[in-house]
Write a protein that holds these residues in place. Sequence first.
Motif, PDB file in Angstrom:
ATOM      1  N   UNK A 264       0.854  -1.060  -0.161  1.00  0.00           N
ATOM      2  CA  UNK A 264       0.151   0.057  -0.045  1.00  0.00           C
ATOM      3  C   UNK A 264       0.870   1.365   0.018  1.00  0.00           C
ATOM      4  N   UNK A 265       2.178   1.130   0.530  1.00  0.00           N
ATOM      5  CA  UNK A 265       2.987   2.265   0.386  1.00  0.00           C
ATOM      6  C   UNK A 265       3.768   2.278  -0.820  1.00  0.00           C
ATOM      7  N   UNK A 266       3.404   1.533  -1.679  1.00  0.00           N
ATOM      8  CA  UNK A 266       3.988   1.357  -3.295  1.00  0.00           C
ATOM      9  C   UNK A 266       5.198   0.748  -3.313  1.00  0.00           C
ATOM     10  N   UNK A 267       5.515  -0.027  -2.281  1.00  0.00           N
ATOM     11  CA  UNK A 267       6.735  -0.979  -2.451  1.00  0.00           C
ATOM     12  C   UNK A 267       6.444  -2.333  -2.921  1.00  0.00           C
ATOM     13  N   UNK A 268       7.668  -2.957  -3.825  1.00  0.00           N
ATOM     14  CA  UNK A 268       7.444  -4.104  -4.429  1.00  0.00           C
ATOM     15  C   UNK A 268       8.073  -4.951  -3.006  1.00  0.00           C
ATOM     16  N   UNK A 269       7.413  -6.108  -2.815  1.00  0.00           N
ATOM     17  CA  UNK A 269       7.528  -6.886  -1.526  1.00  0.00           C
ATOM     18  C   UNK A 269       8.267  -8.326  -1.834  1.00  0.00           C
ATOM     19  N   UNK A 270       9.040  -8.840  -1.276  1.00  0.00           N
ATOM     20  CA  UNK A 270       9.774 -10.098  -1.447  1.00  0.00           C
ATOM     21  C   UNK A 270       9.481 -10.925  -0.030  1.00  0.00           C
ATOM     22  N   UNK A 271       9.154 -12.189  -0.330  1.00  0.00           N
ATOM     23  CA  UNK A 271       8.889 -12.913   0.988  1.00  0.00           C
ATOM     24  C   UNK A 271       9.870 -14.059   0.954  1.00  0.00           C
ATOM     25  N   UNK A 272      10.595 -14.368   1.904  1.00  0.00           N
ATOM     26  CA  UNK A 272      11.415 -15.652   2.213  1.00  0.00           C
ATOM     27  C   UNK A 272      10.535 -16.441   2.911  1.00  0.00           C
ATOM     28  N   UNK A 273      10.302 -17.834   2.646  1.00  0.00           N
ATOM     29  CA  UNK A 273       9.229 -18.635   3.242  1.00  0.00           C
ATOM     30  C   UNK A 273       9.995 -20.337   2.956  1.00  0.00           C
ATOM     31  N   UNK A 274       9.312 -21.059   3.394  1.00  0.00           N
ATOM     32  CA  UNK A 274       9.606 -22.472   3.162  1.00  0.00           C
ATOM     33  C   UNK A 274       8.784 -23.080   2.070  1.00  0.00           C
TER      34      UNK A 274
END
Length: 346
Positions: A264-274
């Motif tokens: 919502x802040x206009x950022x591209x988000x990556x997620x580190x998961x299993x």
Amino acid sequence: MNTKIWSVDKEMKNQDSYPQIEEASLLLRNQEVVAFPTETVYGLGADATSEQAVDKIFKAKGRPSDNPLIVHIGDVEQLDSIVAEVSETAREIMKAFWPGPITLIFPKKGFVAENVTAGLDSVAVRMPSHPVALALLKKASVPVAAPSANLSGKPSPTSAQHVMNDLEGRISGIVDGGTTGVGLESTVLDCTEDIPVILRPGGVTKEQLEALIGEVRVDQALKDEKEAPKSPGMKYTHYAPNAPLIIVKGSEKFLQEQVEYFQKQGKKVGVLTTHENKNSYHADQILTCGYRDKLETVASELYHVLRSFNDYDVDVILSESFPEHGVGQALMNRLVKAAGHQFIVQ
């Protein structure tokens, strides 16, 4: 500087007779810097008895010279030239875990270059179990100082390509022995105290050590970031990808809420998961890292995944948190360092 690469199959027998090993070991004896695989990560090696050679490590990595290095040996007999005393406790540990992913700290002899130990009166030593590393160390016939073979502050390398990405043109050569196994640096155990102290968690766990020798303490600096760490490789920020990394302590739903907050802040988000949880999130980039019920697989893949995020256009990376038992202690230690101690807690 031209960086030469030698490929050596770790499954092949008699690696020490390979011309590649002979050529790489000759460079080490001639005061040059050579990267090589261990069972933990790739190391950047130089003759530990030569200040001139060791200085090339610091220059190649951009590493502060007040950060001590670990000395790698290919034969226990080499200890006599660099260590003043070996306790019975240390001998028990060596018998059980060497060759392997544990570094022991001993009182030092003057044979080791001063810039290896950063002026300390102790020296950190280990014998790696990777067959290519052992062949190279035996052929070199000198103790080899070797931190991880990456630019200072970047994730440690678990493949020869990672080393090339960071250090091509900065070092004389890379021995390519395939990808590493453990994926996190060795445990560092101070054996100069009455009760041994873990200065850096790694591939040999506190639980394994206590089953062998009884009580083992943990350095307070691992729990309190204000404390000055005593271990090689732990004094400065490490392991960070290019984008800011934040560890999220909470449920999968809570982590997804944080993804949406940043988006919502206009950022591209990556997620580190299993692998188990990869379908729990909707983010701009999701990278998986092992299996949650097998933390050793997460540890093995962590640095590769942290580096892989640099290939994607993300502004922030959110990582799951992991249980801090067994190898999970080392895993979370590296993840917290990579995140610069940034957390979001449910």
